[in-house]
Design an enzyme around this catalytic site. Structure first.
Site, PDB file in Angstrom:
ATOM      1  N   GLU A  34     -24.232  -1.285 -11.880  1.00  0.00           N
ATOM      2  CA  GLU A  34     -24.088  -0.906 -10.462  1.00  0.00           C
ATOM      3  C   GLU A  34     -25.078  -1.677  -9.597  1.00  0.00           C
ATOM      4  O   GLU A  34     -26.266  -1.755  -9.910  1.00  0.00           O
ATOM      5  CB  GLU A  34     -24.313   0.607 -10.343  1.00  0.00           C
ATOM      6  N   HIS A  35     -24.575  -2.263  -8.527  1.00  0.00           N
ATOM      7  CA  HIS A  35     -25.329  -3.074  -7.555  1.00  0.00           C
ATOM      8  C   HIS A  35     -25.877  -4.358  -8.189  1.00  0.00           C
ATOM      9  O   HIS A  35     -26.720  -5.027  -7.613  1.00  0.00           O
ATOM     10  CB  HIS A  35     -26.455  -2.266  -6.902  1.00  0.00           C
ATOM     11  N   THR A  36     -25.401  -4.686  -9.363  1.00  0.00           N
ATOM     12  CA  THR A  36     -25.828  -5.931 -10.000  1.00  0.00           C
ATOM     13  C   THR A  36     -24.981  -7.109  -9.534  1.00  0.00           C
ATOM     14  O   THR A  36     -25.412  -8.253  -9.654  1.00  0.00           O
ATOM     15  CB  THR A  36     -25.696  -5.814 -11.541  1.00  0.00           C
ATOM     16  N   GLY A 122     -12.644   6.410   0.102  1.00  0.00           N
ATOM     17  CA  GLY A 122     -14.090   6.632   0.236  1.00  0.00           C
ATOM     18  C   GLY A 122     -14.728   7.380  -0.923  1.00  0.00           C
ATOM     19  O   GLY A 122     -15.689   8.112  -0.735  1.00  0.00           O
ATOM     20  N   LEU A 125     -13.989   4.460  -5.633  1.00  0.00           N
ATOM     21  CA  LEU A 125     -12.990   3.891  -6.548  1.00  0.00           C
ATOM     22  C   LEU A 125     -12.311   2.673  -5.923  1.00  0.00           C
ATOM     23  O   LEU A 125     -11.223   2.264  -6.320  1.00  0.00           O
ATOM     24  CB  LEU A 125     -11.951   4.960  -6.929  1.00  0.00           C
ATOM     25  N   SER A 126     -12.956   2.115  -4.919  1.00  0.00           N
ATOM     26  CA  SER A 126     -12.531   0.832  -4.333  1.00  0.00           C
ATOM     27  C   SER A 126     -11.199   0.862  -3.608  1.00  0.00           C
ATOM     28  O   SER A 126     -10.364  -0.022  -3.784  1.00  0.00           O
ATOM     29  CB  SER A 126     -12.468  -0.259  -5.406  1.00  0.00           C
ATOM     30  N   SER A 127     -11.035   1.851  -2.768  1.00  0.00           N
ATOM     31  CA  SER A 127      -9.835   1.859  -1.927  1.00  0.00           C
ATOM     32  C   SER A 127      -9.831   0.627  -1.019  1.00  0.00           C
ATOM     33  O   SER A 127      -8.761   0.073  -0.729  1.00  0.00           O
ATOM     34  CB  SER A 127      -9.762   3.143  -1.105  1.00  0.00           C
ATOM     35  N   GLU A 160     -14.476  -8.748   3.742  1.00  0.00           N
ATOM     36  CA  GLU A 160     -15.275  -7.520   3.860  1.00  0.00           C
ATOM     37  C   GLU A 160     -16.693  -7.831   4.363  1.00  0.00           C
ATOM     38  O   GLU A 160     -17.241  -7.107   5.194  1.00  0.00           O
ATOM     39  CB  GLU A 160     -15.313  -6.778   2.516  1.00  0.00           C
ATOM     40  N   ASP A 172     -15.366  -5.472  -7.006  1.00  0.00           N
ATOM     41  CA  ASP A 172     -14.167  -4.657  -6.769  1.00  0.00           C
ATOM     42  C   ASP A 172     -12.938  -5.536  -6.563  1.00  0.00           C
ATOM     43  O   ASP A 172     -11.869  -5.273  -7.116  1.00  0.00           O
ATOM     44  CB  ASP A 172     -14.375  -3.759  -5.543  1.00  0.00           C
TER      45      ASP A 172
END
Ligand code: GLA
Length: 389
Positions: A34-36, A122, A125-127, A160, A172
């Protein structure tokens, strides 16, 4: 055509009087890492069954008309006079992608589109990525241009970053474009190469949605990214020309911890140890050592909670409770943070027993309802399966 794609195509026919092609792009769950991604590191996500569908068909003039079935709104966009900034709503993800596809040299045609999704919005799960990648697939298909998955992932990320204003990494969009059924992907976010990591048939990925959504998550996300960049700047005089935290080993960080403010040090420690945990999880899954993979997942959660500080009490409860259940190897928050979902690695035949336990315990402790579902990894973006010819 799947039933859902047929519904979206029917809505399209009703609104625009033609037969569309239906593009599908999935949401994702991240097993670990995560955040890597924006630190040039490693991640291990899998594409989900939940997806965004975009029904589209070319139209004369270079205009886009997009109807969202979820929002019940239509937005239009002129490809020859693109707005520099968006409207700060869902349409930014679609038109931002159109702008960036064009800037990459791909000339689009006008198109009518209808969009629908069952990716929970939100929830980590990458909507957003599912919307971007399905829009990209639909716009390229309408213009008879090829869908090059990794290139498209980069373009969607640019949309994005520069159009929506969220400084996300590549994970994502990459897994939504490139996912492989039955597998997680080990993505090297520097080289943008990936390896398939099979999820054994006796395992499931159990997702628990806390239904907590934090308002300021966007700002907090960018702040975490800045702390990582600050760490790299401060370590550079000691470690040479490092480009990102990817280039820093846990040992090197410890050696120089005194040159960093305490908070920056802890942010960096999460990243450098998390990269090691991703590689350990890949090894463990490939060796069938699910216990070791689960251990790394639990350690990842603790690191996000204590060092990166991106969890919240509801999510901490879910991870902690799930970790203790029989048949569960490991459990951690998944995604950007500040709410959203946990992901747990669980034996398939334990799912029915553990699911109600999580729901009841979460209701008791938080007063909220959790949605809990078991997933197997699905394929990345494409035309809806029965719509290929
Ligand atoms: C969000 C971003 C990703 C990644 C994750 C955290 O999902 O879009 O790029 O940084 O958060 O791992």
């Amino acid at each position: 055509m799947s039933v859902l794609a047929r519904d979206v195509a029917q809505e399209f026919g009703f609104r625009f009087g033609r037969t569309p092609k239906v593009s599908r792009a999935p949401g994702r769950v991240n097993l670990i890492g995560e955040h890597t991604d924006y630190n040039d590191g490693f991640v291990m996500p899998a594409a989900l069954d939940f997806a965004t569908l975009t029904a589209a068909s070319p139209r004369p003039y270079r205009r886009l008309a997009v109807y969202s079935m979820i929002m019940d709104e239509t937005r239009t966009f002129d490809l020859d006079a693109p707005a520099e900034t968006g409207a700060h709503d869902w349409s930014d993800y679609v038109f931002g992608v159109a702008v960036m596809l064009e800037r990459s040299g791909r000339r689009l045609t006008g198109a009518d589109c209808v969009i629908w999704t069952d990716v929970p919005l939100g929830s980590g799960l990458s909507s957003s990525a599912a919307l971007e990648v399905s829009a990209a697939h639909a716009l390229l298909t309408a213009a008879f241009l090829p869908f090059e998955p990794v290139e498209v992932a980069k373009i969607c990320q640019r949309a994005e970053n520069d159009y929506v204003g969220m400084r996300c990494g590549i994970m994502d969009q990459y897994v939504s474009a490139c996912g492989v059924a039955g597998n997680a992907l080990l993505i090297d976010c520097r080289s943008l190469e990936s390896r398939n990591v099979p999820i054994a048939p006796n395992l499931r990925l159990l997702i628990a949605n806390s239904n907590v959504r934090h308002q300021h998550a966007g700002g907090e996300y960018n702040a975490r990214r800045e702390a990582c960049e600050e760490g790299v700047r401060m370590l550079r005089p000691y470690l040479g020309p490092i480009a990102a935290l990817r280039d820093v080993t846990p040992k090197a960080l410890e050696r120089h911890r005194r040159v960093l403010p305490e908070l920056v040090y802890r942010r960096c420690r999460h990243i450098v140890t998390e990269n090691a945990r991703v590689l350990e999880s890949e090894r463990a899954l490939k060796a069938g050592d699910f216990v070791a993979c689960g251990k790394a997942m639990n350690a990842s959660h603790a690191s996000m909670r204590d060092d990166f500080e991106i969890t919240c009490p509801e999510i901490d409860f879910l991870a902690d409770f799930t970790q203790k259940q029989a048949g569960v190897y490991g459990s951690r928050m998944t995604g950007g943070g500040f709410g959203g979902c946990t992901v747990s690695l669980i034996e398939a035949d334990a799912v029915e027993q553990v699911r109600p336990l999580i729901i009841d315990a979460y209701r008791l402790v938080s007063g909220r309802e959790a949605d809990v579902f078991a997933c197997s990894p699905s394929d990345g973006a494409g035309l809806d399966p029965l719509d290929k010819d």
